[in-house]
Design an enzyme around this catalytic site. Sequence first.
Site, PDB file in Angstrom:
ATOM      1  N   PRO A 142      29.703  17.605  62.963  1.00  0.00           N
ATOM      2  CG  PRO A 142      28.642  15.561  63.189  1.00  0.00           C
ATOM      3  CD  PRO A 142      29.885  16.184  62.662  1.00  0.00           C
ATOM      4  CD  GLU A 143      29.447  23.726  64.671  1.00  0.00           C
ATOM      5  OE1 GLU A 143      29.006  24.585  65.459  1.00  0.00           O
ATOM      6  OE2 GLU A 143      29.815  24.007  63.519  1.00  0.00           O
TER       7      GLU A 143
ATOM      8  NE  ARG B 159      36.121  13.602  54.152  1.00  0.00           N
ATOM      9  CZ  ARG B 159      36.106  14.932  54.296  1.00  0.00           C
ATOM     10  NH1 ARG B 159      34.954  15.589  54.275  1.00  0.00           N
ATOM     11  NH2 ARG B 159      37.223  15.591  54.469  1.00  0.00           N
TER      12      ARG B 159
END
Length: 279
Positions: A2-3, A112
Amino acid sequence: MPELPEVETVRRTLIELVAGKRIASVTVKLPRIIQRPADPQQFADALAGRTIQTVERRGKFLRIVLDGLVLVSHLRMEGRYGVFPSDEPAELHTHVLFHFDDGTDLRYKDVRQFGTMHLFQPGEEFLLPPLNKLGIEPLEEAFTLKTFRERLEKRTTKMKPLLLNQEHIVGLGNIYVDEALFQARIHPERTPDSLSSAEWKRLHESIRATLERAVEAGGSSIKSYVNGQGEMGMFQHQLLVYGRKDEPCPSCGKPIHKFVVGGRGTHICRKCQPLKRSV
Protein backbone atom coordinates in the site's frame (compact mmCIF):
# COMPACT_ATOMS: atom_id res chain seq x y z
CA MET A 1 2.60 -2.60 -0.90
CA PRO A 2 0.00 0.00 0.00
CA GLU A 3 1.22 3.46 -0.96
CA LEU A 4 0.07 6.87 0.25
CA PRO A 5 -3.39 6.81 -1.41
CA GLU A 6 -4.19 3.36 -0.06
CA VAL A 7 -3.01 4.15 3.47
CA GLU A 8 -4.88 7.44 3.42
CA THR A 9 -8.04 5.59 2.37
CA VAL A 10 -7.58 3.05 5.18
CA ARG A 11 -7.09 5.96 7.60
CA ARG A 12 -10.34 7.59 6.55
CA THR A 13 -12.36 4.41 6.81
CA LEU A 14 -10.86 3.48 10.19
CA ILE A 15 -11.86 6.85 11.64
CA GLU A 16 -15.46 6.05 10.72
CA LEU A 17 -15.20 2.54 12.16
CA VAL A 18 -13.22 2.87 15.40
CA ALA A 19 -12.89 6.50 16.57
CA GLY A 20 -14.37 6.76 20.06
CA LYS A 21 -14.24 3.03 20.77
CA ARG A 22 -12.67 1.77 24.00
CA ILE A 23 -10.28 -1.19 23.94
CA ALA A 24 -11.20 -3.79 26.55
CA SER A 25 -8.31 -6.15 25.76
CA VAL A 26 -5.84 -7.09 23.01
CA THR A 27 -4.91 -10.52 21.65
CA VAL A 28 -1.54 -10.91 19.93
CA LYS A 29 -1.27 -14.14 17.96
CA LEU A 30 1.98 -13.35 16.12
CA PRO A 31 4.43 -11.67 18.51
CA ARG A 32 6.90 -10.47 15.87
CA ILE A 33 4.31 -8.00 14.53
CA ILE A 34 4.83 -6.06 17.77
CA GLN A 35 8.12 -4.19 17.47
CA ARG A 36 7.75 -1.83 20.44
CA PRO A 37 7.58 -2.69 23.27
CA ALA A 38 9.52 -5.93 22.88
CA ASP A 39 7.08 -7.85 25.09
CA PRO A 40 3.71 -8.39 23.32
CA GLN A 41 1.96 -8.80 26.68
CA GLN A 42 3.22 -5.39 27.74
CA PHE A 43 1.81 -4.04 24.45
CA ALA A 44 -1.58 -5.59 25.18
CA ASP A 45 -1.63 -4.44 28.80
CA ALA A 46 -0.74 -0.85 27.83
CA LEU A 47 -3.68 -0.63 25.40
CA ALA A 48 -6.33 -2.15 27.64
CA GLY A 49 -8.77 0.53 28.76
CA ARG A 50 -7.61 3.07 26.17
CA THR A 51 -9.99 4.86 23.81
CA ILE A 52 -9.14 5.48 20.15
CA GLN A 53 -9.42 9.21 19.54
CA THR A 54 -8.51 9.44 15.85
CA VAL A 55 -6.43 7.84 13.10
CA GLU A 56 -3.76 9.85 11.29
CA ARG A 57 -1.14 9.11 8.64
CA ARG A 58 2.57 9.80 8.23
CA GLY A 59 3.81 8.65 4.85
CA LYS A 60 2.79 5.01 4.50
CA PHE A 61 2.32 4.61 8.27
CA LEU A 62 -0.93 4.79 10.23
CA ARG A 63 -0.92 6.68 13.54
CA ILE A 64 -3.71 5.37 15.75
CA VAL A 65 -4.02 8.05 18.42
CA LEU A 66 -5.38 6.93 21.80
CA ASP A 67 -5.76 8.70 25.11
CA GLY A 68 -2.14 8.79 26.27
CA LEU A 69 -0.53 6.55 23.63
CA VAL A 70 0.11 6.44 19.88
CA LEU A 71 0.17 3.19 17.91
CA VAL A 72 2.24 3.39 14.72
CA SER A 73 1.27 0.68 12.24
CA HIS A 74 2.85 -0.23 8.91
CA LEU A 75 0.82 -2.50 6.62
CA ARG A 76 3.86 -3.55 4.55
CA MET A 77 2.95 -5.87 1.66
CA GLU A 78 -0.53 -7.17 2.47
CA GLY A 79 -1.57 -5.99 5.92
CA ARG A 80 -5.18 -4.95 6.35
CA TYR A 81 -7.57 -3.87 9.10
CA GLY A 82 -11.23 -4.71 9.49
CA VAL A 83 -13.94 -4.46 12.13
CA PHE A 84 -15.88 -7.61 13.03
CA PRO A 85 -18.28 -8.84 15.74
CA SER A 86 -16.20 -10.22 18.60
CA ASP A 87 -18.06 -13.55 18.49
CA GLU A 88 -17.27 -14.07 14.80
CA PRO A 89 -14.39 -16.53 14.22
CA ALA A 90 -11.19 -14.80 13.13
CA GLU A 91 -10.02 -15.41 9.57
CA LEU A 92 -6.75 -17.22 8.86
CA HIS A 93 -3.68 -14.97 9.16
CA THR A 94 -5.36 -12.65 11.66
CA HIS A 95 -2.47 -11.74 13.96
CA VAL A 96 -3.64 -8.94 16.28
CA LEU A 97 -7.15 -8.39 17.64
CA PHE A 98 -8.24 -5.27 19.50
CA HIS A 99 -11.37 -6.21 21.46
CA PHE A 100 -13.69 -3.25 22.10
CA ASP A 101 -16.12 -3.05 24.97
CA ASP A 102 -19.05 -2.74 22.53
CA GLY A 103 -18.75 -6.33 21.31
CA THR A 104 -16.69 -5.63 18.18
CA ASP A 105 -13.03 -6.19 17.25
CA LEU A 106 -10.54 -4.29 15.15
CA ARG A 107 -8.55 -7.09 13.56
CA TYR A 108 -5.21 -6.96 11.77
CA LYS A 109 -4.74 -9.60 9.08
CA ASP A 110 -1.45 -10.07 7.23
CA VAL A 111 -0.84 -13.06 4.95
CA ARG A 112 2.81 -12.14 4.38
CA GLN A 113 3.42 -11.32 8.06
CA PHE A 114 5.62 -8.30 7.28
CA GLY A 115 3.54 -5.66 9.05
CA THR A 116 4.77 -3.88 12.18
CA MET A 117 3.31 -2.11 15.22
CA HIS A 118 5.12 0.33 17.52
CA LEU A 119 3.68 1.90 20.67
CA PHE A 120 4.81 5.37 21.84
CA GLN A 121 4.05 8.15 24.26
CA PRO A 122 2.44 11.03 22.30
CA GLY A 123 5.08 12.99 20.36
CA GLU A 124 7.77 10.40 21.00
CA GLU A 125 6.94 8.60 17.73
CA PHE A 126 8.42 11.42 15.65
CA LEU A 127 11.79 11.20 17.43
CA LEU A 128 12.40 7.46 17.03
CA PRO A 129 12.21 4.84 14.25
CA PRO A 130 10.27 4.22 12.14
CA LEU A 131 9.00 7.81 11.68
CA ASN A 132 12.02 9.89 12.64
CA LYS A 133 13.73 9.99 9.23
CA LEU A 134 10.72 10.39 6.96
CA GLY A 135 10.70 13.13 4.34
CA ILE A 136 8.15 15.70 3.28
CA GLU A 137 4.46 14.91 2.74
CA PRO A 138 3.58 15.46 -0.95
CA LEU A 139 -0.04 16.44 -0.27
CA GLU A 140 0.72 19.09 2.33
CA GLU A 141 1.30 22.81 1.74
CA ALA A 142 4.98 22.44 2.63
CA PHE A 143 5.47 20.44 -0.57
CA THR A 144 6.25 23.45 -2.72
CA LEU A 145 8.16 23.40 -5.99
CA LYS A 146 11.06 25.16 -4.28
CA THR A 147 11.24 22.68 -1.40
CA PHE A 148 10.84 19.70 -3.73
CA ARG A 149 13.65 20.83 -6.01
CA GLU A 150 15.99 21.81 -3.16
CA ARG A 151 15.63 18.37 -1.59
CA LEU A 152 16.48 16.44 -4.75
CA GLU A 153 18.42 18.47 -7.30
CA LYS A 154 21.90 17.86 -5.82
CA ARG A 155 21.46 14.11 -5.65
CA THR A 156 23.20 11.84 -8.15
CA THR A 157 20.73 8.96 -8.01
CA LYS A 158 18.41 8.15 -10.91
CA MET A 159 15.02 9.79 -10.58
CA LYS A 160 12.94 6.69 -9.92
CA PRO A 161 14.88 5.30 -6.92
CA LEU A 162 15.25 8.86 -5.66
CA LEU A 163 11.48 9.37 -5.65
CA LEU A 164 11.00 5.99 -3.97
CA ASN A 165 13.31 6.97 -1.10
CA GLN A 166 11.03 7.75 1.84
CA GLU A 167 13.67 9.98 3.47
CA HIS A 168 13.10 12.59 0.75
CA ILE A 169 9.38 12.36 -0.06
CA VAL A 170 7.01 10.03 1.75
CA GLY A 171 4.24 7.86 0.40
CA LEU A 172 5.42 7.31 -3.16
CA GLY A 173 5.77 3.71 -4.28
CA ASN A 174 6.26 1.93 -7.57
CA ILE A 175 2.81 2.59 -9.01
CA TYR A 176 2.65 6.32 -8.44
CA VAL A 177 6.27 7.05 -9.34
CA ASP A 178 5.73 5.40 -12.75
CA GLU A 179 2.52 7.36 -13.26
CA ALA A 180 4.01 10.72 -12.17
CA LEU A 181 7.14 10.35 -14.29
CA PHE A 182 5.05 9.47 -17.32
CA GLN A 183 2.79 12.48 -16.89
CA ALA A 184 5.85 14.71 -16.45
CA ARG A 185 7.45 13.13 -19.56
CA ILE A 186 10.61 12.24 -17.64
CA HIS A 187 12.57 9.02 -18.10
CA PRO A 188 13.06 7.20 -14.75
CA GLU A 189 16.81 6.83 -15.38
CA ARG A 190 17.37 10.57 -15.73
CA THR A 191 19.33 12.21 -12.91
CA PRO A 192 18.25 15.40 -11.10
CA ASP A 193 21.01 17.51 -12.65
CA SER A 194 19.64 16.75 -16.11
CA LEU A 195 16.16 18.18 -15.42
CA SER A 196 15.17 21.57 -16.76
CA SER A 197 13.14 24.05 -14.70
CA ALA A 198 10.09 23.17 -16.77
CA GLU A 199 10.57 19.48 -16.03
CA TRP A 200 10.90 20.09 -12.29
CA LYS A 201 7.64 22.02 -12.41
CA ARG A 202 5.86 19.29 -14.38
CA LEU A 203 7.09 16.57 -12.04
CA HIS A 204 6.06 18.48 -8.93
CA GLU A 205 2.59 19.03 -10.35
CA SER A 206 2.21 15.46 -11.59
CA ILE A 207 3.16 13.94 -8.22
CA ARG A 208 0.54 15.95 -6.40
CA ALA A 209 -2.13 15.50 -9.09
CA THR A 210 -1.57 11.74 -9.35
CA LEU A 211 -1.82 11.23 -5.60
CA GLU A 212 -4.88 13.45 -5.27
CA ARG A 213 -6.73 11.53 -7.98
CA ALA A 214 -5.72 8.21 -6.44
CA VAL A 215 -6.96 9.25 -2.98
CA GLU A 216 -10.25 10.37 -4.50
CA ALA A 217 -10.60 6.96 -6.16
CA GLY A 218 -9.81 5.09 -2.95
CA GLY A 219 -6.36 3.91 -4.05
CA SER A 220 -5.36 1.12 -6.41
CA SER A 221 -6.27 -2.54 -5.83
CA ILE A 222 -3.49 -4.13 -7.85
CA LYS A 223 -3.14 -7.23 -5.66
CA SER A 224 -4.89 -7.69 -2.34
CA TYR A 225 -5.49 -4.15 -1.09
CA VAL A 226 -8.90 -3.27 0.38
CA ASN A 227 -9.83 -0.43 2.72
CA GLY A 228 -10.98 -0.81 6.32
CA GLN A 229 -14.49 -1.67 5.12
CA GLY A 230 -13.30 -4.41 2.78
CA GLU A 231 -13.79 -2.30 -0.36
CA MET A 232 -11.39 -2.26 -3.30
CA GLY A 233 -9.79 0.90 -4.61
CA MET A 234 -10.66 1.99 -8.15
CA PHE A 235 -7.64 4.00 -9.31
CA GLN A 236 -6.20 0.98 -11.16
CA HIS A 237 -8.78 1.72 -13.86
CA GLN A 238 -7.18 5.16 -14.37
CA LEU A 239 -3.54 4.05 -14.55
CA LEU A 240 -1.86 5.30 -17.71
CA VAL A 241 1.30 3.14 -17.85
CA TYR A 242 1.71 1.00 -14.74
CA GLY A 243 0.74 -2.62 -15.45
CA ARG A 244 0.08 -1.82 -19.12
CA LYS A 245 3.06 -3.45 -20.80
CA ASP A 246 2.68 -3.58 -24.62
CA GLU A 247 -0.57 -1.61 -24.51
CA PRO A 248 -0.68 1.63 -26.54
CA CYS A 249 0.55 4.78 -24.85
CA PRO A 250 -2.46 7.03 -24.15
CA SER A 251 -0.52 10.00 -25.55
CA CYS A 252 1.22 8.72 -28.68
CA GLY A 253 0.01 5.16 -29.28
CA LYS A 254 3.44 3.54 -29.05
CA PRO A 255 3.55 0.36 -26.90
CA ILE A 256 4.27 0.74 -23.20
CA HIS A 257 7.69 -0.67 -22.36
CA LYS A 258 8.52 -2.51 -19.14
CA PHE A 259 12.05 -2.85 -17.78
CA VAL A 260 13.90 -2.74 -14.45
CA VAL A 261 15.20 0.38 -12.70
CA GLY A 262 16.82 0.04 -9.30
CA GLY A 263 15.45 -3.47 -8.95
CA ARG A 264 11.86 -2.38 -9.57
CA GLY A 265 9.64 -3.21 -12.52
CA THR A 266 9.14 0.06 -14.40
CA HIS A 267 6.68 1.15 -17.08
CA ILE A 268 7.36 3.94 -19.57
CA CYS A 269 6.63 5.19 -23.06
CA ARG A 270 10.01 5.39 -24.78
CA LYS A 271 8.77 8.08 -27.15
CA CYS A 272 7.13 10.34 -24.55
CA GLN A 273 9.88 9.81 -21.94
CA PRO A 274 13.18 9.97 -23.83
CA LEU A 275 16.43 9.39 -21.95
CA LYS A 276 17.58 12.93 -22.63
CA ARG A 277 16.70 16.44 -21.63
CA SER A 278 13.40 17.64 -23.04
CA VAL A 279 11.61 20.98 -22.94
